[in-house]
Write a protein that holds these residues in place. Structure first.
Motif, PDB file in Angstrom:
ATOM      1  N   HIS A   1       3.306   6.347  -5.224  1.00 18.05           N
ATOM      2  CA  HIS A   1       3.142   6.644  -6.655  1.00 18.05           C
ATOM      3  C   HIS A   1       2.193   7.821  -6.854  1.00 18.05           C
ATOM      4  N   GLU A   2       1.108   7.837  -6.062  1.00 21.30           N
ATOM      5  CA  GLU A   2       0.123   8.934  -6.170  1.00 21.30           C
ATOM      6  C   GLU A   2       0.724  10.246  -5.662  1.00 21.30           C
ATOM      7  N   VAL A   3       1.423  10.172  -4.544  1.00 22.55           N
ATOM      8  CA  VAL A   3       2.020  11.386  -3.951  1.00 22.55           C
ATOM      9  C   VAL A   3       3.017  12.011  -4.929  1.00 22.55           C
ATOM     10  N   ASN A   4       3.816  11.152  -5.565  1.00 21.64           N
ATOM     11  CA  ASN A   4       4.877  11.676  -6.457  1.00 21.64           C
ATOM     12  C   ASN A   4       4.321  12.430  -7.656  1.00 21.64           C
ATOM     13  N   LYS A   5       3.135  12.045  -8.094  1.00 18.42           N
ATOM     14  CA  LYS A   5       2.607  12.743  -9.285  1.00 18.42           C
ATOM     15  C   LYS A   5       1.512  13.732  -8.909  1.00 18.42           C
TER      16      LYS A   5
ATOM     17  N   ALA B   1      -5.338   8.153  -0.045  1.00 25.72           N
ATOM     18  CA  ALA B   1      -4.440   7.292   0.740  1.00 25.72           C
ATOM     19  C   ALA B   1      -5.255   6.370   1.646  1.00 25.72           C
ATOM     20  N   ASN B   2      -6.340   6.902   2.209  1.00 31.17           N
ATOM     21  CA  ASN B   2      -7.215   6.108   3.067  1.00 31.17           C
ATOM     22  C   ASN B   2      -7.797   4.924   2.283  1.00 31.17           C
ATOM     23  N   GLU B   3      -8.309   5.240   1.088  1.00 32.45           N
ATOM     24  CA  GLU B   3      -8.897   4.183   0.242  1.00 32.45           C
ATOM     25  C   GLU B   3      -7.859   3.113  -0.093  1.00 32.45           C
ATOM     26  N   LYS B   4      -6.656   3.535  -0.490  1.00 37.64           N
ATOM     27  CA  LYS B   4      -5.635   2.580  -0.930  1.00 37.64           C
ATOM     28  C   LYS B   4      -5.215   1.651   0.203  1.00 37.64           C
ATOM     29  N   PHE B   5      -5.035   2.202   1.406  1.00 33.20           N
ATOM     30  CA  PHE B   5      -4.612   1.339   2.521  1.00 33.20           C
ATOM     31  C   PHE B   5      -5.727   0.370   2.904  1.00 33.20           C
TER      32      PHE B   5
ATOM     33  N   ALA C   1       0.840  -1.209   0.000  1.00 30.65           N
ATOM     34  CA  ALA C   1       0.000   0.000   0.000  1.00 30.65           C
ATOM     35  C   ALA C   1       0.871   1.254   0.000  1.00 30.65           C
ATOM     36  N   ALA C   2       2.010   1.183   0.678  1.00 26.27           N
ATOM     37  CA  ALA C   2       2.924   2.331   0.730  1.00 26.27           C
ATOM     38  C   ALA C   2       3.427   2.682  -0.665  1.00 26.27           C
ATOM     39  N   LYS C   3       3.715   1.659  -1.450  1.00 28.33           N
ATOM     40  CA  LYS C   3       4.217   1.915  -2.805  1.00 28.33           C
ATOM     41  C   LYS C   3       3.124   2.509  -3.687  1.00 28.33           C
ATOM     42  N   VAL C   4       1.905   2.033  -3.488  1.00 22.16           N
ATOM     43  CA  VAL C   4       0.779   2.558  -4.281  1.00 22.16           C
ATOM     44  C   VAL C   4       0.563   4.035  -3.951  1.00 22.16           C
ATOM     45  N   VAL C   5       0.558   4.357  -2.652  1.00 18.64           N
ATOM     46  CA  VAL C   5       0.344   5.756  -2.237  1.00 18.64           C
ATOM     47  C   VAL C   5       1.527   6.628  -2.647  1.00 18.64           C
TER      48      VAL C   5
ATOM     49  N   TYR D   1       7.121  10.231   2.763  1.00 23.28           N
ATOM     50  CA  TYR D   1       7.222  10.531   1.323  1.00 23.28           C
ATOM     51  C   TYR D   1       7.987  11.839   1.233  1.00 23.28           C
ATOM     52  N   GLY D   2       9.328  11.734   1.200  1.00 18.49           N
ATOM     53  CA  GLY D   2      10.157  12.938   1.236  1.00 18.49           C
ATOM     54  C   GLY D   2      11.145  12.937   0.080  1.00 18.49           C
ATOM     55  N   THR D   3      12.350  13.451   0.320  1.00 15.11           N
ATOM     56  CA  THR D   3      13.364  13.459  -0.751  1.00 15.11           C
ATOM     57  C   THR D   3      13.562  12.023  -1.247  1.00 15.11           C
ATOM     58  N   SER D   4      13.480  11.089  -0.361  1.00 14.60           N
ATOM     59  CA  SER D   4      13.319   9.684  -0.765  1.00 14.60           C
ATOM     60  C   SER D   4      12.152   9.139   0.049  1.00 14.60           C
TER      61      SER D   4
END
Ligand SMILES: O=P(O)(O)OC[C@H]1O[C@](O)(COP(=O)(O)O)[C@@H](O)[C@@H]1O
Ligand SMILES: [Mg+2]
Ligand SMILES: [Mg+2]
Length: 334
Positions: free
Chosen positions: A42-46, A73-77, A36-40, A168-171
């Motif tokens: 991806h959304e945060v980055n774009k 993010a709530n939905e994805k988790f 779920a972290a990877k999915v979110v 979800y920061g610089t990395s």
């Protein structure tokens, strides 16, 4: 560098043996959170490219305007945990009530409940400042196979079996504990894999950073005002530096690496402060203590507090042990 570092998946399996009678259920659960972290992420980055900035138009049970990314993010988790039938209940900052999940496989009933702050630092989403996700995991106390109840969520922090955050920061990093120290994993976005980059994270005993929203200064209790004055005084290794990102996860992460204290005290505007005990303070307190730090409400250990409501707030002082103890001294003094 990455080839020789352990992946999060490898680390989870290797450490499964930490738990006697382990069924692998907790490992599956942490793996689901990793996904779920990877999915979110991806959304945060774009975020700036697609329509997920700004408010969603609704308010949550705490009267806060929900940001679109809070909702997403709530939905994805929730979706990721539900689809994997890995928990028997979920509570979230963005859900009024807890969600009960009955396993379709009646021979296999889940024993864990998860509490999440799907997007922490919501006020920073639109301005491209680092945000996070916070999670806390408990073993249910009601019998397996029966519907979960509020009781399963209202447990003191010391009962947590695992807790962590994603920043979800610089990395993008996932930092968590299962009660055997704190480890941080950095996402290699090129291959979508988390690698162990920060083994055995520790708060320095003391530090030179204090994090508090000084805009609320006049509303703070005298003890907090006195402690802030103490931090600013030209004396010994002071003055300390003021750093406040406005995302609990990011302020905590920096202070854990550099040494520092984060405070969200009560005030005449907010009698219990702002942060939520169950899915913000308890998980960060578990991490802090596992990393040789400290967390209290200014007087009492956060992990000892007995929750009474799902979304209750508490004052929060957390970070390097000596700095939290000093702040508590000032609180006791006033
Ligand atoms: O803007 P303020 O009042 O200083 O509050 C900032 C604090 O509120 C929070 O944003 C609360 O969390 P949410 O964004 O999840 O609601 C913390 O991350 C942060 O430390
Ligand atoms: Mg939060
Ligand atoms: Mg939030």
């Amino acid at each position: 560098m990455f080839s020789k570092n352990k992946t999060l998946g490898e680390f989870i399996i290797e450490n499964q043996t930490e738990f006697r009678f382990s069924t692998g259920e907790l490992s599956k659960l942490i793996n689901a959170i990793r996904l779920a972290a990877k999915v979110v992420n991806h959304e945060v980055n774009k975020a700036g490219l697609v329509d997920i900035l700004g408010t969603a138009g609704d308010t949550n049970i705490q009267g806060e305007n929900q940001q679109k990314l809070d909702v997403l993010a709530n939905e994805k988790f929730i979706q990721t945990l539900k689809n994997r039938e890995i928990v028997c209940g979920i509570a979230s900052e963005e859900e009024d009530d807890f969600i009960s999940i009955n396993s379709l496989d009646e021979n296999h009933q889940n024993k864990y409940v998860v509490l999440i702050d799907p997007l922490d630092g919501s006020s920073n989403i639109d301005v491209n400042v680092s945000v996070g996700t916070i999670f806390s995991i408990y073993r249910r106390i009601t019998p397996v196979g029966t519907p979960v109840t509020l009781e399963d969520f209202l447990q003191p922090g010391k009962n947590q079996v695992a807790a962590g955050y994603i920043i979800y920061g610089t990395s993008t990093m996932l930092v968590y504990t299962t009660g055997h120290g704190v480890n941080g994993f950095t996402l290699n976005p090129a291959i979508g894999t988390f690698y162990l980059s920060h083994p055995n994270m520790q708060f320095p005993e003391t530090g030179k950073i204090y994090s508090v929203n000084e805009g609320n200064y006049i509303h703070f209790p005298q003890g907090v005002k006195d402690y802030i004055k103490y931090c600013q005084k030209e004396e010994g290794d002071r003055p300390y530096t003021s750093r406040y990102i406005g995302s609990l996860v990011s302020d905590f992460h920096r202070n854990m690496i550099k040494g520092g204290i984060y405070m969200y005290p009560k005030s005449s505007k907010a009698q219990k402060g702002k942060l939520r005990l169950l899915y913000e303070c308890n998980p960060m307190a578990f991490l802090a203590e596992q990393a040789n730090g400290k967390a209290s409400d200014g007087h009492q250990r956060i992990m000892e507090l007995q929750p009474t409501e799902l979304h209750e707030r508490v004052p929060f002082f957390c970070g390097s042990k000596k700095m939290v103890e000093k702040a508590e001294e000032f609180m006791a003094g006033s």
